[in-house]
Design an enzyme around this catalytic site. Structure first.
Site, PDB file in Angstrom:
ATOM      1  N   GLY A 152       0.199 -32.546 -43.251  1.00 27.03           N
ATOM      2  CA  GLY A 152      -1.088 -32.574 -42.573  1.00 27.03           C
ATOM      3  C   GLY A 152      -1.045 -31.921 -41.216  1.00 27.03           C
ATOM      4  O   GLY A 152      -0.058 -31.306 -40.806  1.00 27.03           O
TER       5      GLY A 152
ATOM      6  N   SER B 267      -5.465 -26.499 -39.316  1.00 31.48           N
ATOM      7  CA  SER B 267      -6.659 -26.050 -38.613  1.00 31.48           C
ATOM      8  C   SER B 267      -6.373 -24.776 -37.831  1.00 31.48           C
ATOM      9  O   SER B 267      -5.229 -24.510 -37.449  1.00 31.48           O
ATOM     10  CB  SER B 267      -7.124 -27.138 -37.633  1.00 31.48           C
ATOM     11  OG  SER B 267      -6.120 -27.349 -36.639  1.00 31.48           O
ATOM     12  N   HIS B 268      -7.420 -24.004 -37.595  1.00 31.68           N
ATOM     13  CA  HIS B 268      -7.386 -22.901 -36.632  1.00 31.68           C
ATOM     14  C   HIS B 268      -8.740 -22.880 -35.940  1.00 31.68           C
ATOM     15  O   HIS B 268      -9.452 -21.875 -35.928  1.00 31.68           O
ATOM     16  CB  HIS B 268      -7.077 -21.577 -37.330  1.00 31.68           C
ATOM     17  CG  HIS B 268      -6.015 -20.794 -36.619  1.00 31.68           C
ATOM     18  ND1 HIS B 268      -6.092 -19.446 -36.392  1.00 31.68           N
ATOM     19  CD2 HIS B 268      -4.844 -21.185 -36.056  1.00 31.68           C
ATOM     20  CE1 HIS B 268      -5.012 -19.035 -35.743  1.00 31.68           C
ATOM     21  NE2 HIS B 268      -4.248 -20.071 -35.533  1.00 31.68           N
TER      22      HIS B 268
ATOM     23  N   HIS C  47      -1.116 -29.614 -29.510  1.00 29.47           N
ATOM     24  CA  HIS C  47      -1.095 -28.890 -30.784  1.00 29.47           C
ATOM     25  C   HIS C  47       0.275 -28.970 -31.446  1.00 29.47           C
ATOM     26  O   HIS C  47       0.369 -29.129 -32.666  1.00 29.47           O
ATOM     27  CB  HIS C  47      -1.478 -27.437 -30.538  1.00 29.47           C
ATOM     28  CG  HIS C  47      -1.659 -26.641 -31.792  1.00 29.47           C
ATOM     29  ND1 HIS C  47      -2.739 -26.806 -32.629  1.00 29.47           N
ATOM     30  CD2 HIS C  47      -0.890 -25.674 -32.364  1.00 29.47           C
ATOM     31  CE1 HIS C  47      -2.635 -25.976 -33.657  1.00 29.47           C
ATOM     32  NE2 HIS C  47      -1.523 -25.282 -33.517  1.00 29.47           N
TER      33      HIS C  47
ATOM     34  N   GLN D 197       1.759 -12.669 -35.089  1.00 31.64           N
ATOM     35  CA  GLN D 197       1.720 -13.152 -36.466  1.00 31.64           C
ATOM     36  C   GLN D 197       2.747 -12.455 -37.364  1.00 31.64           C
ATOM     37  O   GLN D 197       3.415 -11.507 -36.954  1.00 31.64           O
ATOM     38  CB  GLN D 197       0.322 -12.929 -37.028  1.00 31.64           C
ATOM     39  CG  GLN D 197      -0.732 -13.805 -36.374  1.00 31.64           C
ATOM     40  CD  GLN D 197      -0.634 -15.257 -36.780  1.00 31.64           C
ATOM     41  OE1 GLN D 197      -1.042 -15.636 -37.864  1.00 31.64           O
ATOM     42  NE2 GLN D 197      -0.073 -16.071 -35.912  1.00 31.64           N
TER      43      GLN D 197
ATOM     44  N   ASP E 195       8.581 -20.702 -40.126  1.00 33.10           N
ATOM     45  CA  ASP E 195       7.474 -19.838 -39.733  1.00 33.10           C
ATOM     46  C   ASP E 195       7.397 -19.752 -38.221  1.00 33.10           C
ATOM     47  O   ASP E 195       7.607 -20.756 -37.525  1.00 33.10           O
ATOM     48  CB  ASP E 195       6.179 -20.429 -40.316  1.00 33.10           C
ATOM     49  CG  ASP E 195       4.932 -19.917 -39.630  1.00 33.10           C
ATOM     50  OD1 ASP E 195       4.892 -18.721 -39.315  1.00 33.10           O
ATOM     51  OD2 ASP E 195       4.006 -20.721 -39.436  1.00 33.10           O
TER      52      ASP E 195
END
Length: 696
Positions: free
Chosen positions: A514, A93-94, A48, A301, A257
Site C-alpha cells: 500500500g 499515489s502521484h 512521503h 525516472q 526502484d
C-alpha cells in the site's frame, strides 16, 4: 531545494524538517550533519518516504495469510496463486505531482508503480487507475501505459468539488512471476556490487518527496513544477524487459526502484542490514555541473539499482548493452552499517543506514472526532424515472468508455474481460484460470463516516472481484488524506484504517502492500478522506465468467446491509450529503462468498454501487442490449447505496442452483423480474443508453 540559497540556520526548515527533527538528527549522529547529509535526511524522513504520521496506525492492518509470500515492507506485496505462479501487486499515489503538472504527474506515477512490480522480479501485466482529475491526467496515463505495452484494464474516474484543486491519481499495477523468483530489495552479502541502470540522471524531480509530496499546496504551487519528474515510457519499456531478463536468468541478487528520493532512498533500504559505499561521480548524468547532493536525491525516472555478484557483472552488462540502457557500477556492499557517499574520491556524507529508516520519527496523530450529521430530508426530487435518466447522464455515473478507449486494454493477450462492469479478468496462461483485478474508493462516504468509507472500499473491491467469479485473495490500499497534523484529519485517517481492518478481518483478506498520501490540501482546504483499495481474486475457469443477460433470464437481487440515501449520488444531486451510513460486515462477507460461487452458474452478475440498484440494473441492461421487466418500490429501493447489493441473472434451468447457493451462504435473495423487452423501470432502453453515453 537549492542548498546554497538558504542560510545555515534555516536550511533544515527549507528542506521540510522541523526543529525537533533537526535536533534528533544531531543527537543520533552525535555531531552536526553537513548539508549533503541533511538533504538525505530530509527526503528519507519526509512524510512521503517515512510515513511519520501513519506508520503506527498501519501496524493495525492484517498482513498475514496462507497465500502471502511477501507482505508490506517491500516494493510490492506477493500472493501465491498455486501451480507455481504468484502475483505481485500494489497501488500508489502521484497526487501532488499530478495537481501541479497533470500529464507528467500521472505518467510518471504509472512508471513508478511499474518499476515497483519489476523490483519484485515480476513482469507487469495490468494497470488500473482511479482518477480524481481528468483530461491531462488521463492523457498521461494512456501515454505511458500504451507506450510501455502494459494493458490498462480497469479503474474509475470520480468528480467532486473537493478534488478541484488537489486531484488524486492513484495507480495499481499487477505482475506475474514464479513463486520461487520473488526478489527482495535488501543487500545480502558484503563484497557485492551496486549497479545503477536505465535512464541517465538529471535535475528533474529534485525534492519531489519532500517539498512537493509532503506539504500542502498553495498559491505558489506552480513554482514546484520542476519537482515533477519527466517520464520516458520507451526507456521504461526497455527497463522492464531488461529487468525481467536479469531476474529470470538469475543474474541479480536484489532489485530496487529509484523512485521517491532517488538513489538516496534505494540505497538506504538496500544498505539497512549491511552498508553501502556509493561513488556519485560514477553515476551517468545528462546535465553538466550537478552537485553530489543533486545526484543523490534526483528523482529522474526509469532507473533501477541492482545488487550483483562480481563474477556475474559481465553477463549483466551484456544484457543492459543489448537493451541500450546506460549503466555503471556506482558502489559496493560493505559491512560498515553505513551509507557512505563519495565524490571524486572525497567523502561527502556518511550516515548509519538504520538512522534513515528505523530511526525515522513516528508520530501519534491527534484525533478530534467529528459529530455525525443527521440525514437531511430531500425537498422536491423528481420522479424516480426522471432521476434515473439524469443520474445516468451525470459526470459521476456516465459511461467511462471515452476514457477506456484511450488505453490499450488488450496488449499482452491476457485480457478476458475488459473495463466496464465490475472487475477486469486476465487469463493465467497456459491454464484456463484467471486473475480478477479491481480498484475502488468512496470519498463522499468517508467524508460522512471515515470508518464506513474505509470498510466500504474493501467490501466494494471484494464484491467487484466476486462478480466475475473471482475468490478474493488479498488487497492493497492507498490512503489519500489531508494534513495529519490537524486533529480532525488525524481522526479521519485512524478511523478509515480501522474500517479497513474490520472489513479485511470479516472477509479474511490480508493487506499485503500500500501507500499513504497525506497533506492533500490546497490553501488549507482538504480533499475528502479517500481510502482506495485494490483487490485481486482467483477465477477457476475464465470460460465461465458471467457476460450478459438474455431474454427469459430470471433476475434476482442479493443483498447484505441496509441501504441508505446517506452519501448516495441521488442525495448529492438532489440535496446535501448528510447522514451516517453503516455496514453489516458479516452480511457483506456472506454476500461476497455467494457472488463468487454463483458467478459460474449466472449469465450476468453486477454489483450496485454509485447510483444504487436502479443504476445497476440500467448498466446491466445497456451492457446486455436487452431490457427487463422489473418493479422497484420507492426512491430508497431505487437509489439507496452503501449496503451491499448485486443483480444476478440466470437461465431458467439454473434457478434451482442459484437459489441453493443463496440459501447455503445465507444471503438475502429475492426475484425482482425477468429479462426481455426494450424498456427498464418504465424507461425506454435507448433513452437510458443515450443518457449514459452523453458527454455534455
Amino acid at each position: 531545494m537549492v542548498l546554497s540559497s538558504v542560510t545555515e540556520s534555516a536550511l533544515h526548515r527549507a528542506l521540510g524538517l522541523t526543529d525537533g527533527e533537526f535536533e534528533r538528527i544531531r543527537a543520533l549522529l552525535e555531531r552536526e550533519p553537513n548539508d549533503f547529509e541533511l538533504a538525505v535526511f530530509s527526503l528519507l524522513w519526509s512524510e512521503h518516504c517515512g510515513y511519520k504520521h501513519s506508520a503506527l496506525l498501519l501496524r493495525r492492518l492484517p498482513s498475514s495469510g496462507q497465500r502471502v509470500l511477501q507482505g508490506p515492507g517491500e516494493n510490492a506485496g506477493v500472493l501465491d496463486l498455486g501451480d507455481g505462479l504468484a502475483v505481485a501487486f500494489k497501488v500508489e499515489s502521484h497526487n501532488h505531482p499530478s495537481a501541479v503538472e497533470p500529464f507528467q504527474g500521472a505518467a510518471t506515477g504509472v512508471g513508478g508503480i511499474l518499476r515497483d512490480i519489476v523490483a519484485m522480479g515480476a513482469r507487469p501485466v495490468a494497470l488500473l487507475e482511479p482518477d480524481f482529475h481528468f483530461s491531462r491526467a488521463v492523457g498521461g496515463i494512456g501515454h505511458y501505459g500504451n507506450c510501455v505495452g502494459v494493458a490498462t484494464v480497469g479503474g474509475e474516474a470520480v468528480f467532486d468539488e473537493s478534488y478541484r484543486d488537489n486531484c488524486l491519481v492513484n495507480a495499481m499495477c499487477v505482475g506475474l512471476l514464479p513463486v520461487d523468483r520473488v526478489l527482495r530489495a535488501k543487500a545480502t552479502a558484503a563484497g557485492h556490487l551496486v549497479l545503477l541502470y536505465g535512464a541517465t540522471t538529471g535535475r528533474d524531480g529534485i525534492g519531489g518527496a519532500s517539498v512537493l509530496a509532503s506539504q500542502e499546496l498553495g498559491d505558489g504551487s506552480a513554482e514546484k513544477r520542476p519537482s515533477v519528474q519527466i517520464g520516458d515510457p520507451f526507456t521504461g519499456k526497455k527497463l522492464i524487459e531488461a529487468s525481467v531478463e536479469l531476474v529470470s536468468s538469475g543474474l541479480v541478487e536484489s532489485l530496487q526502484d529509484c523512485g521517491a528520493a532517488g538513489i538516496a532512498s534505494s540505497l538506504a533500504e538496500m544498505a539497512a542490514d549491511l552498508g553501502i559505499d556509493v561513488h556519485l561521480d560514477r553515476v551517468p548524468r545528462r546535465e553538466e555541473g550537478m552537485e553530489p547532493w543533486e545526484v543523490m536525491i534526483s528523482e529522474s525516472q526509469e532507473r533501477m539499482v541492482a545488487i550483483v555478484r562480481p563474477q556475474l557483472l559481465a553477463p549483466v552488462e551484456a544484457v543492459l548493452d543489448r537493451w541500450e540502457l546506460a549503466h555503471a557500477v556506482v558502489g559496493d556492499v560493505t559491512d560498515t552499517g553505513a551509507l557512505r557517499a563519495f565524490w571524486e574520491g572525497d567523502a561527502v556524507g556518511e550516515i548509519p543506514a538504520r538512522l534513515l529508516t528505523d530511526e525515522c520519527p513516528r508520530y501519534e496523530v491527534e484525533e478530534a472526532p467529528r459529530a455525525a450529521t443527521a440525514e437531511l430530508e430531500l425537498v422536491g426530487p423528481p420522479p424516480p424515472e426522471v432521476a434515473l435518466v439524469e443520474l445516468l447522464a451525470s459526470p459521476a455515473l456516465r459511461s467511462r468508455e471515452p476514457v477506456f478507449r484511450r488505453y490499450d486494454q488488450l496488449v499482452g493477450s491476457r485480457t478476458v474481460r475488459r473495463p466496464g462492469l465490475d472487475a477486469a479478468v486476465l487469463r493465467l496462461r497456459p491454464s484456463l484460470r484467471g486473475l480478477a483485478v479491481t480498484l475502488d474508493g468512496q470519498g463522499r462516504i468517508a467524508a460522512l463516516d471515515p470508518f464506513t468509507g474505509g470498510a466500504l472500499a474493501v467490501v466494494e473491491a471484494a464484491r467487484n472481484v466476486a462478480c466475475v467469479g473471482g475468490e478474493p485473495l488479498g488487497v492493497t490500499d492507498c490512503l489519500n488524506f489531508g494534513n495529519p497534523e490537524k486533529a480532525e484529519i488525524g481522526w479521519e485517517l485512524a478511523r478509515a484504517i480501522d474500517g479497513i481492518v474490520a472489513a479485511c478481518s470479516a472477509l479474511g483478506l490480508p493487506v499485503v502492500s500500500g501507500n499513504v498520501s497525506l497533506y492533500n490540501e490546497t490553501n488549507g482546504r482538504a480533499i475528502h478522506p479517500t481510502p482506495v483499495v485494490g483487490a485481486v481474486g482467483l477465477v477457476e475457469d475464465v470460460r465461465r465468467v458471467p457476460g450478459v443477460w438474455r431474454p427469459g433470464d430470471a433476475i434476482f437481487v442479493a443483498s447484505a446491509s441496509r441501504v441508505t440515501l446517506a452519501g448516495s449520488e441521488y442525495q448529492a444531486r438532489y440535496g446535501e450529503p448528510s447522514g451516517a451510513p453503516r455496514l453489516d460486515l458479516d452480511a457483506e462477507a456472506r454476500l461476497v462468498a455467494f457472488l463468487w460461487r454463483v458467478a459460474p452458474a449466472a449469465t450476468l452478475v453486477h454489483d450496485a454501487s454509485e447510483g444504487g440498484l436502479a443504476v445497476c440494473l440500467a448498466e446491466a441492461a445497456i451492457h446486455s442490449g436487452c431490457g427487463a421487466g422489473v418493479e422497484l418500490a420507492d426512491p430508497l429501493e431505487w437509489f439507496g447505496e452503501v449496503g451491499g447489493q448485486a443483480v444476478v441473472a440466470c437461465a431458467p434451468d439454473d434457478i434451482a442452483e442459484v437459489e441453493r447457493l443463496a440459501a447455503e451462504t445465507r444471503v438475502k435473495f429475492r426475484r425482482v423480474g425477468e429479462a426481455g423487452g426494450g424498456t427498464l423501470l418504465g424507461v425506454e432502453l435507448e433513452r437510458l443508453r443515450r443518457a449514459w453515453e452523453s458527454n455534455d
